[in-house]
Motif scaffolding. Structure first.
Motif, PDB file in Angstrom:
ATOM      1  N   ASP A  88       0.834  -1.207   0.000  1.00 26.80           N
ATOM      2  CA  ASP A  88       0.000   0.000   0.000  1.00 26.80           C
ATOM      3  C   ASP A  88       0.868   1.256   0.000  1.00 26.80           C
ATOM      4  OD1 ASP A  88      -2.257  -1.574   0.050  1.00 26.80           O
ATOM      5  OD2 ASP A  88      -2.495  -1.462   2.228  1.00 26.80           O
ATOM      6  N   PHE A  89       1.972   1.220   0.763  1.00 29.56           N
ATOM      7  CA  PHE A  89       2.877   2.370   0.803  1.00 29.56           C
ATOM      8  C   PHE A  89       3.508   2.614  -0.561  1.00 29.56           C
ATOM      9  CE2 PHE A  89       7.293   3.845   1.099  1.00 29.56           C
ATOM     10  CZ  PHE A  89       7.115   5.089   1.685  1.00 29.56           C
ATOM     11  N   PHE A  90       4.003   1.548  -1.211  1.00 27.91           N
ATOM     12  CA  PHE A  90       4.640   1.710  -2.520  1.00 27.91           C
ATOM     13  C   PHE A  90       3.642   2.244  -3.549  1.00 27.91           C
ATOM     14  CE2 PHE A  90       7.693  -1.532  -0.839  1.00 27.91           C
ATOM     15  CZ  PHE A  90       8.828  -0.743  -0.946  1.00 27.91           C
ATOM     16  N   THR A  91       2.407   1.765  -3.490  1.00 32.06           N
ATOM     17  CA  THR A  91       1.388   2.239  -4.427  1.00 32.06           C
ATOM     18  C   THR A  91       1.050   3.706  -4.173  1.00 32.06           C
ATOM     19  OG1 THR A  91       0.433   0.016  -4.583  1.00 32.06           O
ATOM     20  CG2 THR A  91      -0.953   1.861  -5.274  1.00 32.06           C
ATOM     21  N   ALA A  92       0.873   4.074  -2.885  1.00 37.74           N
ATOM     22  CA  ALA A  92       0.542   5.461  -2.542  1.00 37.74           C
ATOM     23  C   ALA A  92       1.678   6.406  -2.903  1.00 37.74           C
ATOM     24  CB  ALA A  92       0.212   5.564  -1.063  1.00 37.74           C
ATOM     25  N   SER A  93       2.912   5.930  -2.830  1.00 35.19           N
ATOM     26  CA  SER A  93       4.062   6.783  -3.139  1.00 35.19           C
ATOM     27  C   SER A  93       4.164   7.093  -4.623  1.00 35.19           C
ATOM     28  CB  SER A  93       5.358   6.123  -2.650  1.00 35.19           C
ATOM     29  OG  SER A  93       5.383   6.044  -1.250  1.00 35.19           O
ATOM     30  N   ASP A  94       3.440   6.352  -5.456  1.00 34.86           N
ATOM     31  CA  ASP A  94       3.386   6.642  -6.888  1.00 34.86           C
ATOM     32  C   ASP A  94       2.213   7.538  -7.251  1.00 34.86           C
ATOM     33  OD1 ASP A  94       5.641   5.196  -7.461  1.00 34.86           O
ATOM     34  OD2 ASP A  94       4.581   3.373  -8.035  1.00 34.86           O
ATOM     35  N   THR A  95       1.387   7.883  -6.257  1.00 40.71           N
ATOM     36  CA  THR A  95       0.192   8.696  -6.498  1.00 40.71           C
ATOM     37  C   THR A  95       0.415  10.105  -5.946  1.00 40.71           C
ATOM     38  OG1 THR A  95      -1.153   6.703  -6.200  1.00 40.71           O
ATOM     39  CG2 THR A  95      -2.293   8.843  -6.147  1.00 40.71           C
ATOM     40  N   PRO A  96       0.215  11.146  -6.755  1.00 43.61           N
ATOM     41  CA  PRO A  96       0.418  12.519  -6.244  1.00 43.61           C
ATOM     42  C   PRO A  96      -0.527  12.823  -5.095  1.00 43.61           C
ATOM     43  CG  PRO A  96       0.268  12.492  -8.641  1.00 43.61           C
ATOM     44  CD  PRO A  96      -0.130  11.135  -8.180  1.00 43.61           C
ATOM     45  N   TYR A 358       1.920   8.790   7.029  1.00 47.69           N
ATOM     46  CA  TYR A 358       2.144   7.985   5.829  1.00 47.69           C
ATOM     47  C   TYR A 358       1.168   8.370   4.716  1.00 47.69           C
ATOM     48  CZ  TYR A 358       4.627   4.911   9.104  1.00 47.69           C
ATOM     49  OH  TYR A 358       5.475   4.395  10.058  1.00 47.69           O
ATOM     50  N   PRO A 359       1.624   8.282   3.469  1.00 46.62           N
ATOM     51  CA  PRO A 359       0.727   8.614   2.345  1.00 46.62           C
ATOM     52  C   PRO A 359      -0.446   7.646   2.208  1.00 46.62           C
ATOM     53  CG  PRO A 359       2.824   7.717   1.556  1.00 46.62           C
ATOM     54  CD  PRO A 359       2.990   7.968   3.016  1.00 46.62           C
ATOM     55  N   HIS A 360      -0.255   6.382   2.582  1.00 46.68           N
ATOM     56  CA  HIS A 360      -1.324   5.399   2.410  1.00 46.68           C
ATOM     57  C   HIS A 360      -2.300   5.379   3.577  1.00 46.68           C
ATOM     58  CE1 HIS A 360       1.747   3.399   4.819  1.00 46.68           C
ATOM     59  NE2 HIS A 360       0.823   2.543   5.234  1.00 46.68           N
ATOM     60  N   VAL A 361      -1.999   6.149   4.644  1.00 46.63           N
ATOM     61  CA  VAL A 361      -2.873   6.178   5.824  1.00 46.63           C
ATOM     62  C   VAL A 361      -3.610   7.514   5.919  1.00 46.63           C
ATOM     63  CG1 VAL A 361      -2.981   5.991   8.335  1.00 46.63           C
ATOM     64  CG2 VAL A 361      -1.372   4.563   7.054  1.00 46.63           C
ATOM     65  N   GLN A 362      -2.849   8.614   5.960  1.00 41.05           N
ATOM     66  CA  GLN A 362      -3.465   9.938   6.122  1.00 41.05           C
ATOM     67  C   GLN A 362      -3.556  10.733   4.816  1.00 41.05           C
ATOM     68  OE1 GLN A 362      -0.630   9.132   8.072  1.00 41.05           O
ATOM     69  NE2 GLN A 362      -1.587   8.687  10.059  1.00 41.05           N
ATOM     70  N   ASN A 363      -3.067  10.158   3.718  1.00 37.75           N
ATOM     71  CA  ASN A 363      -3.066  10.830   2.415  1.00 37.75           C
ATOM     72  C   ASN A 363      -2.276  12.135   2.457  1.00 37.75           C
ATOM     73  OD1 ASN A 363      -3.637  10.972  -0.321  1.00 37.75           O
ATOM     74  ND2 ASN A 363      -5.587  12.030  -0.039  1.00 37.75           N
ATOM     75  N   VAL A 364      -1.192  12.147   3.237  1.00 38.84           N
ATOM     76  CA  VAL A 364      -0.235  13.252   3.244  1.00 38.84           C
ATOM     77  C   VAL A 364       1.143  12.664   2.950  1.00 38.84           C
ATOM     78  CG1 VAL A 364      -1.571  14.630   4.878  1.00 38.84           C
ATOM     79  CG2 VAL A 364       0.186  13.067   5.733  1.00 38.84           C
ATOM     80  N   ASP A 365       2.095  13.527   2.682  1.00 43.58           N
ATOM     81  CA  ASP A 365       3.462  13.043   2.452  1.00 43.58           C
ATOM     82  C   ASP A 365       3.965  12.288   3.681  1.00 43.58           C
ATOM     83  OD1 ASP A 365       3.656  14.204  -0.090  1.00 43.58           O
ATOM     84  OD2 ASP A 365       4.239  16.124   0.765  1.00 43.58           O
ATOM     85  N   GLY A 366       4.847  11.323   3.464  1.00 46.16           N
ATOM     86  CA  GLY A 366       5.480  10.642   4.591  1.00 46.16           C
ATOM     87  C   GLY A 366       6.262  11.646   5.411  1.00 46.16           C
ATOM     88  N   PHE A 367       6.016  11.674   6.710  1.00 52.43           N
ATOM     89  CA  PHE A 367       6.600  12.714   7.554  1.00 52.43           C
ATOM     90  C   PHE A 367       6.833  12.163   8.955  1.00 52.43           C
ATOM     91  CE2 PHE A 367       7.256  17.296   8.278  1.00 52.43           C
ATOM     92  CZ  PHE A 367       7.587  17.699   6.994  1.00 52.43           C
ATOM     93  N   TYR A 368       7.739  12.833   9.689  1.00 59.02           N
ATOM     94  CA  TYR A 368       8.031  12.461  11.076  1.00 59.02           C
ATOM     95  C   TYR A 368       8.196  13.738  11.888  1.00 59.02           C
ATOM     96  CZ  TYR A 368      10.491  10.446  15.102  1.00 59.02           C
ATOM     97  OH  TYR A 368      10.862  10.060  16.374  1.00 59.02           O
ATOM     98  N   VAL A 369       7.599  13.775  13.091  1.00 53.75           N
ATOM     99  CA  VAL A 369       7.660  14.962  13.942  1.00 53.75           C
ATOM    100  C   VAL A 369       7.962  14.543  15.384  1.00 53.75           C
ATOM    101  CG1 VAL A 369       6.431  16.979  14.830  1.00 53.75           C
ATOM    102  CG2 VAL A 369       5.996  16.198  12.497  1.00 53.75           C
ATOM    103  N   ALA A 370       8.969  15.183  15.992  1.00 56.26           N
ATOM    104  CA  ALA A 370       9.302  14.976  17.408  1.00 56.26           C
ATOM    105  C   ALA A 370       9.412  16.331  18.082  1.00 56.26           C
ATOM    106  CB  ALA A 370      10.615  14.214  17.545  1.00 56.26           C
ATOM    107  N   LYS A 371       8.976  16.408  19.339  1.00 59.49           N
ATOM    108  CA  LYS A 371       8.999  17.672  20.074  1.00 59.49           C
ATOM    109  C   LYS A 371       9.737  17.496  21.390  1.00 59.49           C
ATOM    110  CE  LYS A 371       5.899  21.356  21.745  1.00 59.49           C
ATOM    111  NZ  LYS A 371       4.499  21.816  21.808  1.00 59.49           N
ATOM    112  N   PHE A 372      10.717  18.374  21.633  1.00 63.28           N
ATOM    113  CA  PHE A 372      11.527  18.323  22.851  1.00 63.28           C
ATOM    114  C   PHE A 372      11.219  19.522  23.741  1.00 63.28           C
ATOM    115  CE2 PHE A 372      14.008  16.276  19.529  1.00 63.28           C
ATOM    116  CZ  PHE A 372      14.501  15.133  20.139  1.00 63.28           C
ATOM    117  N   ALA A 373      11.218  19.297  25.038  1.00 53.88           N
ATOM    118  CA  ALA A 373      11.196  20.380  26.021  1.00 53.88           C
ATOM    119  C   ALA A 373      12.599  20.516  26.594  1.00 53.88           C
ATOM    120  CB  ALA A 373      10.194  20.084  27.129  1.00 53.88           C
ATOM    121  N   ILE A 374      13.076  21.748  26.712  1.00 55.82           N
ATOM    122  CA  ILE A 374      14.427  22.016  27.222  1.00 55.82           C
ATOM    123  C   ILE A 374      14.323  22.340  28.706  1.00 55.82           C
ATOM    124  CG2 ILE A 374      16.560  23.283  26.872  1.00 55.82           C
ATOM    125  CD1 ILE A 374      15.555  21.642  24.447  1.00 55.82           C
ATOM    126  N   LEU A 375      14.919  21.517  29.521  1.00 52.82           N
ATOM    127  CA  LEU A 375      14.860  21.675  30.971  1.00 52.82           C
ATOM    128  C   LEU A 375      16.114  22.381  31.482  1.00 52.82           C
ATOM    129  CD1 LEU A 375      13.654  18.050  31.768  1.00 52.82           C
ATOM    130  CD2 LEU A 375      12.245  20.044  31.229  1.00 52.82           C
TER     131      LEU A 375
END
Length: 454
Positions: A88-96, A358-375
């Motif tokens: 599903d990921f490979f197929t979605a990655s070929d779809t704009p 993921y493109p095949h789950v949320q129909n957005v570009d594959g992405f990763y987000v992490a958030k840090f708090a500075i103590l």
């Protein structure tokens, strides 16, 4: 009904046993069959007469033939997902992905902009799921070029992928703060930060590429972002060139394995060395981003990649190297949890707070987000100084005092008369050095001694 299923199973076995086929429809059918067998190996595997590893090898070869990947990258991406999800990921990655725009709230409201564009014949609607208040999805078929309307030229909106909204939403910049977008070009995230801050405070937009600075400056000017300062330095120079920010966004350079629909060249031009070098650069940049934020601040790390080497492994490295940071909830309304482990490697506590898209789950570009708090950094307690000379324990009761007195009687004794003689001789030598008569009247001798000293 049962006969039809038997015929399908026979066709599946024939497809698995067949050799290399040029007909892509046959290749696709063979991939789906292999994926179904691998997903239900206990029930369907023995009937194929093949080992699981042979079937996986054939499936990866078919993915390379059908989707155009190198064997290295096909296998790397295949390992991230379950078998059927990988296809599903490979197929979605070929779809704009859907074309999206972000409303510039510094100049207009989404409702007003949508109505203006609809009046010009543009087909659009809010983003699917309603997770963004400033995003609009534009459908093909509109007679008006979306990048050339009067509203676009006036800076009422910007063409921006929906996935790039996410790190800014996680960053959550506030008015009058001092923020840094460490890798800012072409300016979609920078201008979004500026809008959320209401053109107050400072937004430092940095990019190491001189060629991309021109486009960044153009978007900043067109959208009317007056609180943006553009710099052109290597991100690894922070905080030496500047620090003390309230928030930093690092959308790090990456392999682009999540945006293959935009750049299909990724399928063939990424090697193992590329991933190694990118991971090293990302770790350096993230540590510099963390060091550029003051206590109580926030750092958001994001990539448009789905590989663990560029995501969880980089975050885990930063957590080990900087003890005064911790992962916190991104605040994003959707997305899958980051991997706690991958192929035997553990990524540490709190990694599940990061988010994968993921493109095949949320129909957005594959992405990763992490958030840090500075103590606040922990202050090390000063080490106890050891005495340089031996000492005796002081007595704490009468018995010990008596014992100490008895021990003192056994110690060395002093002759007071002998000490007096030594003291007198020392005084005589001091008087002679000052030209005084030690036998003269003590009052006069003292006054003269004082006069000599003055």
């Amino acid at each position: 009904m049962g006969g039809s299923e038997d015929e399908d199973d026979e066709d599946d076995e024939e497809a698995l046993q067949s050799g290399n086929l040029e007909d892509l429809r046959q290749v696709e059918k063979r991939m789906r069959t292999a994926a179904r067998v691998l997903s239900h190996w206990k029930e369907l595997g023995p009937a194929t007469g093949r080992s699981r590893s042979d079937l996986v090898e054939q499936l990866i070869a078919d993915i390379c033939q059908y989707h155009g990947y190198t064997p290295f990258l096909a296998e790397k991406l295949f390992e991230i997902f379950g078998v059927e999800e990988a296809l599903d990921f490979f197929t979605a990655s070929d779809t704009p992905r859907p074309l999206t725009i972000r409303v510039n709230t510094l100049k207009t409201r989404r409702r007003d902009l949508a109505q203006a564009l609809i009046n010009r014949g543009v087909n659009l609607e809010p983003l699917e799921g309603g997770w963004s208040k400033v995003g609009l999805q534009v459908f093909s078929g509109s007679s008006v070029p979306i990048g050339a309307t009067p509203e676009y030229l006036a800076g009422h909106y910007i063409l921006q992928a929906a996935s790039s909204f996410l790190p800014v939403m996680a960053m959550d910049p506030q008015p009058h703060e001092r923020c840094l977008d460490m890798s800012a070009a072409p300016g979609g995230k920078t201008t979004y930060i500026s809008a959320l801050m209401g053109n107050t405070g400072e937004v430092w937009a940095n990019d190491s590429s001189r060629g991309r600075i021109k486009g960044l400056g153009g978007n900043v000017a067109r959208l009317g972002c007056r609180n943006v300062i553009i710099t052109n330095v290597d991100g690894r120079e922070f905080p030496k060139v500047m620090g003390g920010f309230d928030r930093v966004l690092l959308d790090a350079p990456c392999s682009g394995s999540g945006v293959i629909s935009k750049d299909p060249s990724v399928k063939v031009n990424k090697t193992e060395r590329d991933f190694m070098l990118l991971g090293h650069l990302q770790k350096q940049l993230l540590l510099c981003a963390i060091d550029s934020v003051k206590t109580g601040g926030t750092v958001v790390y994001s990539t448009c990649s789905v590989t663990t080497e560029e995501n969880e492994a980089v975050v885990s490295y930063a957590l080990r190297k900087r003890s005064h940071i911790k992962l916190v909830d991104t605040g994003l309304p959707f997305g899958k949890e980051g991997f706690k482990s991958f192929r035997g490697k553990q990524f540490g506590k709190g990694i599940e707070l990061t988010r994968r898209f993921y493109p095949h789950v949320q129909n957005v570009d594959g992405f990763y987000v992490a958030k840090f708090a500075i103590l606040a950094k922990e202050k090390k307690a000063p080490e106890a100084l050891e005495p340089t000379l031996p000492y005796e324990t002081l007595p704490i009761n009468e018995d010990e005092e008596e014992a100490a007195a008895a021990a003192a009687d056994d110690g060395p004794t002093f002759d007071n008369d002998e000490d007096e003689k030594l003291i007198e001789e020392t005084k005589k030598r001091q008087f002679k050095k000052k030209g005084l008569n030690p036998r003269a009247d003590k009052g006069k001798a003292g006054a003269k001694a004082k006069q000599v000293d003055e």
